[in-house]
Design a protein around this motif. Structure first.
Motif, PDB file in Angstrom:
ATOM      1  N   GLN A  39       0.841  -1.190   0.000  1.00 48.37           N
ATOM      2  CA  GLN A  39       0.000   0.000   0.000  1.00 48.37           C
ATOM      3  C   GLN A  39       0.873   1.235   0.000  1.00 48.37           C
ATOM      4  O   GLN A  39       1.681   1.431   0.903  1.00 48.37           O
ATOM      5  CB  GLN A  39      -0.933   0.012   1.204  1.00 48.37           C
ATOM      6  N   ALA A  40       0.725   2.032  -1.030  1.00 46.11           N
ATOM      7  CA  ALA A  40       1.438   3.297  -1.135  1.00 46.11           C
ATOM      8  C   ALA A  40       0.548   4.401  -0.567  1.00 46.11           C
ATOM      9  O   ALA A  40      -0.676   4.263  -0.538  1.00 46.11           O
ATOM     10  CB  ALA A  40       1.781   3.578  -2.590  1.00 46.11           C
ATOM     11  N   TYR A  94       4.785  -2.881   2.684  1.00 47.22           N
ATOM     12  CA  TYR A  94       4.490  -4.248   2.270  1.00 47.22           C
ATOM     13  C   TYR A  94       3.986  -5.053   3.467  1.00 47.22           C
ATOM     14  O   TYR A  94       4.595  -5.029   4.542  1.00 47.22           O
ATOM     15  CB  TYR A  94       5.732  -4.899   1.673  1.00 47.22           C
ATOM     16  N   TYR A  95       2.899  -5.774   3.237  1.00 45.83           N
ATOM     17  CA  TYR A  95       2.261  -6.559   4.284  1.00 45.83           C
ATOM     18  C   TYR A  95       2.190  -8.028   3.897  1.00 45.83           C
ATOM     19  O   TYR A  95       1.936  -8.371   2.745  1.00 45.83           O
ATOM     20  CB  TYR A  95       0.834  -6.065   4.525  1.00 45.83           C
ATOM     21  N   VAL A 121       9.225  -0.339   2.056  1.00 42.91           N
ATOM     22  CA  VAL A 121      10.163  -0.444   0.947  1.00 42.91           C
ATOM     23  C   VAL A 121      10.154   0.890   0.197  1.00 42.91           C
ATOM     24  O   VAL A 121       9.103   1.353  -0.224  1.00 42.91           O
ATOM     25  CB  VAL A 121       9.778  -1.593  -0.003  1.00 42.91           C
ATOM     26  N   THR A 122      11.329   1.477   0.048  1.00 41.50           N
ATOM     27  CA  THR A 122      11.459   2.747  -0.659  1.00 41.50           C
ATOM     28  C   THR A 122      12.486   2.582  -1.768  1.00 41.50           C
ATOM     29  O   THR A 122      13.623   2.189  -1.513  1.00 41.50           O
ATOM     30  CB  THR A 122      11.888   3.865   0.288  1.00 41.50           C
ATOM     31  N   VAL A 123      12.067   2.882  -2.990  1.00 37.00           N
ATOM     32  CA  VAL A 123      12.940   2.751  -4.145  1.00 37.00           C
ATOM     33  C   VAL A 123      13.144   4.139  -4.749  1.00 37.00           C
ATOM     34  O   VAL A 123      12.185   4.796  -5.147  1.00 37.00           O
ATOM     35  CB  VAL A 123      12.346   1.803  -5.205  1.00 37.00           C
ATOM     36  N   SER A 124      14.385   4.567  -4.806  1.00 37.79           N
ATOM     37  CA  SER A 124      14.685   5.885  -5.337  1.00 37.79           C
ATOM     38  C   SER A 124      15.198   5.775  -6.772  1.00 37.79           C
ATOM     39  O   SER A 124      15.841   4.789  -7.143  1.00 37.79           O
ATOM     40  CB  SER A 124      15.729   6.587  -4.469  1.00 37.79           C
ATOM     41  N   SER A 125      14.914   6.805  -7.532  1.00 36.77           N
ATOM     42  CA  SER A 125      15.317   6.795  -8.950  1.00 36.77           C
ATOM     43  C   SER A 125      16.717   7.338  -9.130  1.00 36.77           C
ATOM     44  O   SER A 125      17.306   7.893  -8.221  1.00 36.77           O
ATOM     45  CB  SER A 125      14.324   7.615  -9.774  1.00 36.77           C
TER      46      SER A 125
END
Length: 125
Positions: A39-40, A94-95, A121-125
């Motif tokens: 869920q964002a 994330y669950y 979870v964090t994904v950077s560009s």
């Protein structure tokens, strides 16, 4: 009752990998289907992947197919989500979830009975 505890989240650059773990305890034998959801902020919770606790097919959302792999270690009562080639749009909480009953659809969050507290979870560009 089933208790679920996620771990393994973190920050990573796009293209990187993370592996999430979900440790299950309690009456795990009652869990028919195990799933990962995310869920964002400002968005609805969405299904990512699921697999049967004992035997059966695995399921993936189209957005993660070919990049994520769900697996389990029954001896450790642990569910995993290997996330490869991560993208900024994968950023979310994330669950892990467990579904007791047969029937229904794997991707509907309301059909799951037990939930973990989530791992970010964090994904950077």
């Amino acid at each position: 009752q089933v208790q679920l505890v996620e771990s393994g989240g973190g920050s990573v650059q796009a293209g990187g990998s993370l592996r999430l773990s979900c440790a299950a305890s309690g009456n795990t034998a009652s869990s028919y289907l195990m799933g990962w959801f995310r869920q964002a902020p400002g968005k609805e919770r969405e299904a990512v992947a699921a697999m049967y606790f004992i035997y059966g097919p695995t399921y993936y959302a189209d957005s993660v197919k070919g990049r994520f792999i769900i697996s389990r270690d029954n001896a450790k009562n642990t569910l995993y989500l290997q996330m490869n080639r991560l993208k900024p749009e994968d950023t979310a909480m994330y669950y892990c979830a467990a579904k007791r009953q047969q029937g229904g659809v794997w991707f509907q969050p309301t059909q799951y009975d037990y939930w973990g507290q989530g791992t970010q979870v964090t994904v950077s560009s």
